[in-house]
Motif scaffolding. Structure first.
Motif, PDB file in Angstrom:
ATOM      1  N   LEU A 119      20.474  22.648 -16.244  1.00  0.00           N
ATOM      2  CA  LEU A 119      21.088  23.508 -17.256  1.00  0.00           C
ATOM      3  C   LEU A 119      22.429  24.056 -16.780  1.00  0.00           C
ATOM      4  O   LEU A 119      23.386  24.118 -17.555  1.00  0.00           O
ATOM      5  CB  LEU A 119      20.147  24.658 -17.622  1.00  0.00           C
ATOM      6  CG  LEU A 119      18.961  24.270 -18.486  1.00  0.00           C
ATOM      7  CD1 LEU A 119      17.995  25.440 -18.609  1.00  0.00           C
ATOM      8  CD2 LEU A 119      19.417  23.808 -19.851  1.00  0.00           C
ATOM      9  N   THR A 121      16.139  30.247 -20.911  1.00  0.00           N
ATOM     10  CA  THR A 121      15.254  29.386 -20.132  1.00  0.00           C
ATOM     11  C   THR A 121      15.216  29.810 -18.677  1.00  0.00           C
ATOM     12  O   THR A 121      14.170  29.770 -18.037  1.00  0.00           O
ATOM     13  CB  THR A 121      15.706  27.921 -20.245  1.00  0.00           C
ATOM     14  OG1 THR A 121      15.684  27.563 -21.622  1.00  0.00           O
ATOM     15  CG2 THR A 121      14.788  26.993 -19.488  1.00  0.00           C
ATOM     16  N   SER A 122      16.342  30.258 -18.146  1.00  0.00           N
ATOM     17  CA  SER A 122      16.390  30.644 -16.733  1.00  0.00           C
ATOM     18  C   SER A 122      15.568  31.889 -16.456  1.00  0.00           C
ATOM     19  O   SER A 122      15.186  32.144 -15.322  1.00  0.00           O
ATOM     20  CB  SER A 122      17.834  30.842 -16.268  1.00  0.00           C
ATOM     21  OG  SER A 122      18.389  31.985 -16.865  1.00  0.00           O
ATOM     22  N   ALA A 126      20.202  28.145 -22.204  1.00  0.00           N
ATOM     23  CA  ALA A 126      20.158  28.059 -20.741  1.00  0.00           C
ATOM     24  C   ALA A 126      19.822  29.415 -20.128  1.00  0.00           C
ATOM     25  O   ALA A 126      19.008  29.499 -19.212  1.00  0.00           O
ATOM     26  CB  ALA A 126      21.484  27.542 -20.196  1.00  0.00           C
ATOM     27  N   SER A 185      12.694  22.925 -18.346  1.00  0.00           N
ATOM     28  CA  SER A 185      13.892  22.188 -17.970  1.00  0.00           C
ATOM     29  C   SER A 185      14.394  22.691 -16.614  1.00  0.00           C
ATOM     30  O   SER A 185      14.121  23.810 -16.204  1.00  0.00           O
ATOM     31  CB  SER A 185      14.969  22.350 -19.040  1.00  0.00           C
ATOM     32  OG  SER A 185      15.173  23.712 -19.316  1.00  0.00           O
ATOM     33  N   ARG A 218      16.655  24.262 -13.908  1.00  0.00           N
ATOM     34  CA  ARG A 218      17.715  25.276 -13.883  1.00  0.00           C
ATOM     35  C   ARG A 218      19.023  24.661 -13.445  1.00  0.00           C
ATOM     36  O   ARG A 218      20.075  24.913 -14.032  1.00  0.00           O
ATOM     37  CB  ARG A 218      17.329  26.438 -12.963  1.00  0.00           C
ATOM     38  CG  ARG A 218      18.329  27.596 -13.039  1.00  0.00           C
ATOM     39  CD  ARG A 218      17.824  28.819 -12.296  1.00  0.00           C
ATOM     40  NE  ARG A 218      17.661  28.611 -10.894  1.00  0.00           N
ATOM     41  CZ  ARG A 218      18.629  28.794  -9.994  1.00  0.00           C
ATOM     42  NH1 ARG A 218      19.817  29.193 -10.372  1.00  0.00           N
ATOM     43  NH2 ARG A 218      18.410  28.591  -8.721  1.00  0.00           N
ATOM     44  N   TRP A 250      13.630  21.711 -24.636  1.00  0.00           N
ATOM     45  CA  TRP A 250      13.255  20.614 -23.764  1.00  0.00           C
ATOM     46  C   TRP A 250      11.863  20.189 -24.181  1.00  0.00           C
ATOM     47  O   TRP A 250      10.947  21.000 -24.174  1.00  0.00           O
ATOM     48  CB  TRP A 250      13.266  21.074 -22.304  1.00  0.00           C
ATOM     49  CG  TRP A 250      13.028  19.958 -21.345  1.00  0.00           C
ATOM     50  CD1 TRP A 250      11.848  19.648 -20.748  1.00  0.00           C
ATOM     51  CD2 TRP A 250      13.968  19.012 -20.883  1.00  0.00           C
ATOM     52  NE1 TRP A 250      12.000  18.561 -19.931  1.00  0.00           N
ATOM     53  CE2 TRP A 250      13.306  18.139 -20.002  1.00  0.00           C
ATOM     54  CE3 TRP A 250      15.319  18.789 -21.133  1.00  0.00           C
ATOM     55  CZ2 TRP A 250      13.928  17.086 -19.363  1.00  0.00           C
ATOM     56  CZ3 TRP A 250      15.947  17.736 -20.503  1.00  0.00           C
ATOM     57  CH2 TRP A 250      15.245  16.905 -19.621  1.00  0.00           C
TER      58      TRP A 250
END
Length: 162
Positions: free
Chosen positions: A61, A158-159, A155, A56, A58, A50
Motif C-alpha cells: 500500500l 487498512t494500516s 491505505a 493487504s 502495508r 483487497w
C-alpha cells in the motif's frame, strides 16, 4: 517476485469467486422477479478493497500510494478558465492539503494520525463540493484527485489493522 505473484493470483481467484457467486445469486433473483440488486449485494464492487480474508500488505500500500502520489504531483492544476479566482484559490488549498496528507502518510511509513485522517476527510469533502453532476470540464481534474484520495483513505484505514 514469485511470492508476490502467488499473492496476486490468490486474491484474483477470490475476486473471481465473489463475482461468480454474485452472478449466480442475481440469476436466481432475476428469475424470481427481483430485477434490481440490493446495495448490500454489490457493496464489494464499489470502492477499493483487497479481495479475500488476508489483509493487504502495508508495504504494498505504501508503494501504491507513493506511485500514485508521484502521478498526482505531475498532474496539471485545472485550467484557470474553468473556475473563478476564489474557486481557484480553494482548489489550490485543497490540492496542497491532499498533498500534505499523502506526504504525512509516506513519511510515517504507512501510518496516519487522527488529525491527518480528519484533514484528509475534510479535504475529500471539499473536493467533492466542487464536483458537478454530469459532464463538467473541471471534473476531469477533480475526479483524478478523488481517486488518489480514495486510495490514500483506504491505505490509511487498512494500516490501522496492522
Amino acid at each position: 517476485m514469485l511470492r508476490a505473484l502467488d499473492t496476486l493470483e490468490a486474491s484474483r481467484a477470490v475476486r473471481l469467486a465473489e463475482v461468480r457467486a454474485l452472478a449466480d445469486r442475481r440469476s436466481m433473483e432475476k428469475a424470481a422477479g427481483r430485477r434490481t440488486p440490493r446495495p448490500v449485494d454489490t457493496a464489494f464492487l464499489r470502492g477499493l478493497s483487497w479481495p479475500g480474508d488476508t489483509a493487504s500488505s502495508r508495504l504494498g500500500l505504501i508503494a501504491a500510494v507513493a506511485n500514485r502520489h508521484a502521478s498526482f504531483q505531475r498532474f496539471p492544476f485545472p485550467d484557470k478558465t474553468l473556475c473563478d479566482d476564489t474557486q481557484a484559490q480553494q482548489l489550490a488549498d485543497l490540492r496542497a492539503r491532499l498533498d500534505a496528507c499523502a506526504r504525512s502518510y509516506l513519511r510515517d511509513r504507512g501510518r496516519m494520525d487522527h488529525a491527518t485522517h480528519q484533514a484528509l476527510a475534510d479535504t475529500v469533502d471539499g473536493v467533492q463540493h466542487h464536483v458537478r453532476p454530469g459532464y463538467a470540464p473541471l471534473n476531469t481534474y477533480l475526479l483524478v484527485w478523488l481517486r488518489f484520495a480514495a486510495l490514500l483513505t483506504y491505505a490509511a484505514k487498512t494500516s490501522l489493522g496492522h
